[in-house]
Design an enzyme around this catalytic site. Sequence first.
Site, mmCIF file in Angstrom:
data_model
loop_
_atom_site.group_PDB
_atom_site.id
_atom_site.type_symbol
_atom_site.label_atom_id
_atom_site.label_comp_id
_atom_site.label_asym_id
_atom_site.label_seq_id
_atom_site.Cartn_x
_atom_site.Cartn_y
_atom_site.Cartn_z
ATOM 1 N N LYS A 37 28.612 -19.048 16.090
ATOM 2 C CA LYS A 37 27.574 -18.583 16.412
ATOM 3 C C LYS A 37 27.059 -19.142 17.821
ATOM 4 O O LYS A 37 27.651 -19.992 18.185
ATOM 5 C CB LYS A 37 26.347 -19.091 15.234
ATOM 6 C CG LYS A 37 26.239 -20.507 14.983
ATOM 7 C CD LYS A 37 25.619 -20.963 13.755
ATOM 8 C CE LYS A 37 25.642 -22.400 13.640
ATOM 9 N NZ LYS A 37 24.545 -22.869 13.567
ATOM 10 N N ARG A 134 16.360 -25.304 3.978
ATOM 11 C CA ARG A 134 16.245 -24.590 4.594
ATOM 12 C C ARG A 134 16.392 -23.006 4.236
ATOM 13 O O ARG A 134 15.397 -22.665 3.371
ATOM 14 C CB ARG A 134 17.406 -24.628 6.080
ATOM 15 C CG ARG A 134 17.226 -24.066 6.915
ATOM 16 C CD ARG A 134 17.936 -24.541 8.233
ATOM 17 N NE ARG A 134 19.556 -24.391 7.912
ATOM 18 C CZ ARG A 134 20.528 -24.539 8.635
ATOM 19 N NH1 ARG A 134 20.181 -25.284 9.717
ATOM 20 N NH2 ARG A 134 21.698 -24.404 8.352
ATOM 21 N N HIS A 164 24.858 -25.851 2.068
ATOM 22 C CA HIS A 164 25.017 -26.648 3.529
ATOM 23 C C HIS A 164 24.378 -28.081 3.220
ATOM 24 O O HIS A 164 23.359 -28.074 2.754
ATOM 25 C CB HIS A 164 24.223 -25.848 4.477
ATOM 26 C CG HIS A 164 24.379 -26.254 5.741
ATOM 27 N ND1 HIS A 164 25.629 -26.553 6.400
ATOM 28 C CD2 HIS A 164 23.500 -26.661 6.914
ATOM 29 C CE1 HIS A 164 25.724 -26.833 7.456
ATOM 30 N NE2 HIS A 164 24.415 -27.072 8.001
ATOM 31 N N ARG A 217 33.469 -24.199 6.754
ATOM 32 C CA ARG A 217 32.902 -23.367 7.891
ATOM 33 C C ARG A 217 32.919 -24.481 9.155
ATOM 34 O O ARG A 217 32.297 -25.517 8.954
ATOM 35 C CB ARG A 217 31.362 -23.196 7.605
ATOM 36 C CG ARG A 217 31.225 -22.151 6.435
ATOM 37 C CD ARG A 217 29.706 -21.980 6.050
ATOM 38 N NE ARG A 217 28.718 -22.918 5.999
ATOM 39 C CZ ARG A 217 28.531 -23.780 4.747
ATOM 40 N NH1 ARG A 217 29.164 -23.419 3.552
ATOM 41 N NH2 ARG A 217 27.827 -24.708 4.950
ATOM 42 N N TYR A 263 11.357 -32.257 45.235
ATOM 43 C CA TYR A 263 10.130 -32.153 44.732
ATOM 44 C C TYR A 263 9.370 -33.522 44.495
ATOM 45 O O TYR A 263 9.954 -34.346 43.627
ATOM 46 C CB TYR A 263 9.940 -31.124 43.510
ATOM 47 C CG TYR A 263 10.387 -29.742 44.060
ATOM 48 C CD1 TYR A 263 9.579 -28.964 44.765
ATOM 49 C CD2 TYR A 263 11.357 -28.773 43.378
ATOM 50 C CE1 TYR A 263 9.814 -27.634 45.098
ATOM 51 C CE2 TYR A 263 11.601 -27.532 43.848
ATOM 52 C CZ TYR A 263 10.906 -27.189 44.555
ATOM 53 O OH TYR A 263 11.140 -25.776 44.796
ATOM 54 N N CYS A 309 16.076 -29.657 40.581
ATOM 55 C CA CYS A 309 15.186 -28.374 40.756
ATOM 56 C C CYS A 309 15.799 -27.269 39.950
ATOM 57 O O CYS A 309 16.914 -27.423 39.054
ATOM 58 C CB CYS A 309 15.403 -27.713 42.111
ATOM 59 S SG CYS A 309 15.226 -29.022 43.550
ATOM 60 N N MET A 310 15.422 -25.982 40.173
ATOM 61 C CA MET A 310 15.695 -24.800 39.424
ATOM 62 C C MET A 310 17.281 -24.411 39.386
ATOM 63 O O MET A 310 17.846 -24.168 38.331
ATOM 64 C CB MET A 310 14.737 -23.623 39.462
ATOM 65 C CG MET A 310 15.181 -22.581 38.415
ATOM 66 S SD MET A 310 14.038 -20.877 38.767
ATOM 67 C CE MET A 310 12.442 -21.614 38.399
ATOM 68 N N ASP A 311 17.634 -24.490 40.866
ATOM 69 C CA ASP A 311 19.012 -24.020 40.906
ATOM 70 C C ASP A 311 19.978 -25.139 41.661
ATOM 71 O O ASP A 311 20.902 -24.706 42.023
ATOM 72 C CB ASP A 311 18.858 -22.808 41.948
ATOM 73 C CG ASP A 311 17.768 -21.930 41.521
ATOM 74 O OD1 ASP A 311 17.860 -21.103 40.266
ATOM 75 O OD2 ASP A 311 16.601 -21.806 42.280
HETATM 76 C C1 LIG Z 1 25.203 -22.789 7.481
HETATM 77 C C2 LIG Z 1 25.948 -23.314 8.485
HETATM 78 N N1 LIG Z 1 27.414 -23.728 8.057
HETATM 79 C C3 LIG Z 1 28.221 -24.332 9.065
HETATM 80 C C4 LIG Z 1 27.815 -24.678 10.186
HETATM 81 C C5 LIG Z 1 28.908 -25.531 11.092
HETATM 82 O O1 LIG Z 1 28.494 -26.831 11.193
HETATM 83 P P1 LIG Z 1 29.216 -27.879 12.166
HETATM 84 O O2 LIG Z 1 29.175 -27.188 13.578
HETATM 85 O O3 LIG Z 1 28.625 -29.096 11.880
HETATM 86 O O4 LIG Z 1 30.630 -27.801 11.401
HETATM 87 C C6 LIG Z 1 26.507 -24.477 10.466
HETATM 88 C C7 LIG Z 1 26.066 -25.027 12.048
HETATM 89 O O5 LIG Z 1 24.992 -25.569 12.201
HETATM 90 C C8 LIG Z 1 25.627 -23.982 9.684
HETATM 91 O O6 LIG Z 1 24.283 -23.991 10.082
#
Ligand SMILES: Cc1ncc(COP(=O)(O)O)c(C=O)c1O
Length: 385
Positions: A37, A134, A164, A217, A263, A309-311
């Site tokens: 993600k 969550r 989770h 995961r 700045y 700065c920005m850049d």
């Molecule tokens: C639902 C869920 N599973 C797995 C992960 C992966 O977690 P990690 O990056 O700590 O391995 C995340 C990351 O935020 C998550 O939100």
Amino acid sequence: MFHRDTWAEVDLDAIFHNVASLRSFLPKETAIMAVVKANAYGHGDAQVAKTALEAGASHLAVAFLDEALALRQKGMHAPILVLGATRPEDVDLAAEKRIALTVFQQEWLEEAKQHHQSGLPVLFHLKMDTGMGRLGVKEEEETKRIVAMIDAYPHFLLEGVYTHFATADEINTDYFSFQYETFLRMLEWLPYRPKWVHCGNSATSLRFPTKVFNIVRFGIAMYGLSPSLAIKPYLPFTLKEAFSLHSRVVHVKRLLPGEKVSYGATYTAEQEEWVGTVPIGYADGWIRKLQNFHVLVNGEKVPIIGRICMDQLMIRLPSYVPIGTKVTLIGQQADEKITMDEVAQYLDTINYEIPCTISYRVPRIFLRNKSIMEVRNAVLDGNNV
Ligand SMILES: Cc1ncc(COP(=O)(O)O)c(C=O)c1O
């Protein structure tokens, strides 16, 4: 093709090493879902996904449907799970692209059923809230109603169930154990075990490899970063950081004592000083709070002076350097290194946030120098490559 002297290098061999190491560490029957993600935590979604799949992952996970669709468009055919909420009107899109969705609400499921016109199967993973607060179902009755609804509708398939953990990266395991026990109890509410049962993020997979059911995961550790500083000394194998950040000096000048920089004119040269201008700023994610932090030039730490700065930002050089001299903001030069954890600590945040914040404006260059066999054999031999 890009036309600026600031770039991030993503070492795909490091990603391969981290996933292959996890593959040999976990029980053989435990599958790996690579969490890609947020553009693979800022590293580059498709490149990381492809490497993780080559290294032994079988599934991908993202936060939103758009991220999954982007991966499909880039030619990724592996199973993908959307971990976050999806709009019920998008179920057909998910079905068409064979993208599994997370379900955690009965009303949502009812709406999704109304929108399902395609006749294609929709895969669901049921999310249980065991204490993260969550997403996830908490009640037994609702859980049973959701499963019954899925089972009663021929095109819906319950492929997985998961939870989770909120504290898997903390030394104290009390709350982790509470959530784990809660998950075990919740699994008993289901009339059957779906194909995939999962609870393990990186910290859980690395610390409790026999408690993760049949798929993990794997996110932050895939990128070579420890889930927390607390558990870093106890990781079961070496992680290799994949992300580094670089730029080049584009202007060098000598300041006289009393002359100012940037700045607000907050920095004043105390003596004759060499100052370099580097084309990276807060619009690239190198935020203003990093003022007074350092970068590497010719293998030496040099301070960022004045406001960012920005850049662009300015650095104080020990002596003249030619235009084009490499500046490393995260990564190694000679014997000196700036780690993601150091940047995170300076900003009083976690390492996860740093690569995610390096913006789209910084091109990612992907390094894949070593052959797959070379890295795989080294991992199997227990060598550090
Ligand atoms: C639902 C869920 N599973 C797995 C992960 C992966 O977690 P990690 O990056 O700590 O391995 C995340 C990351 O935020 C998550 O939100």
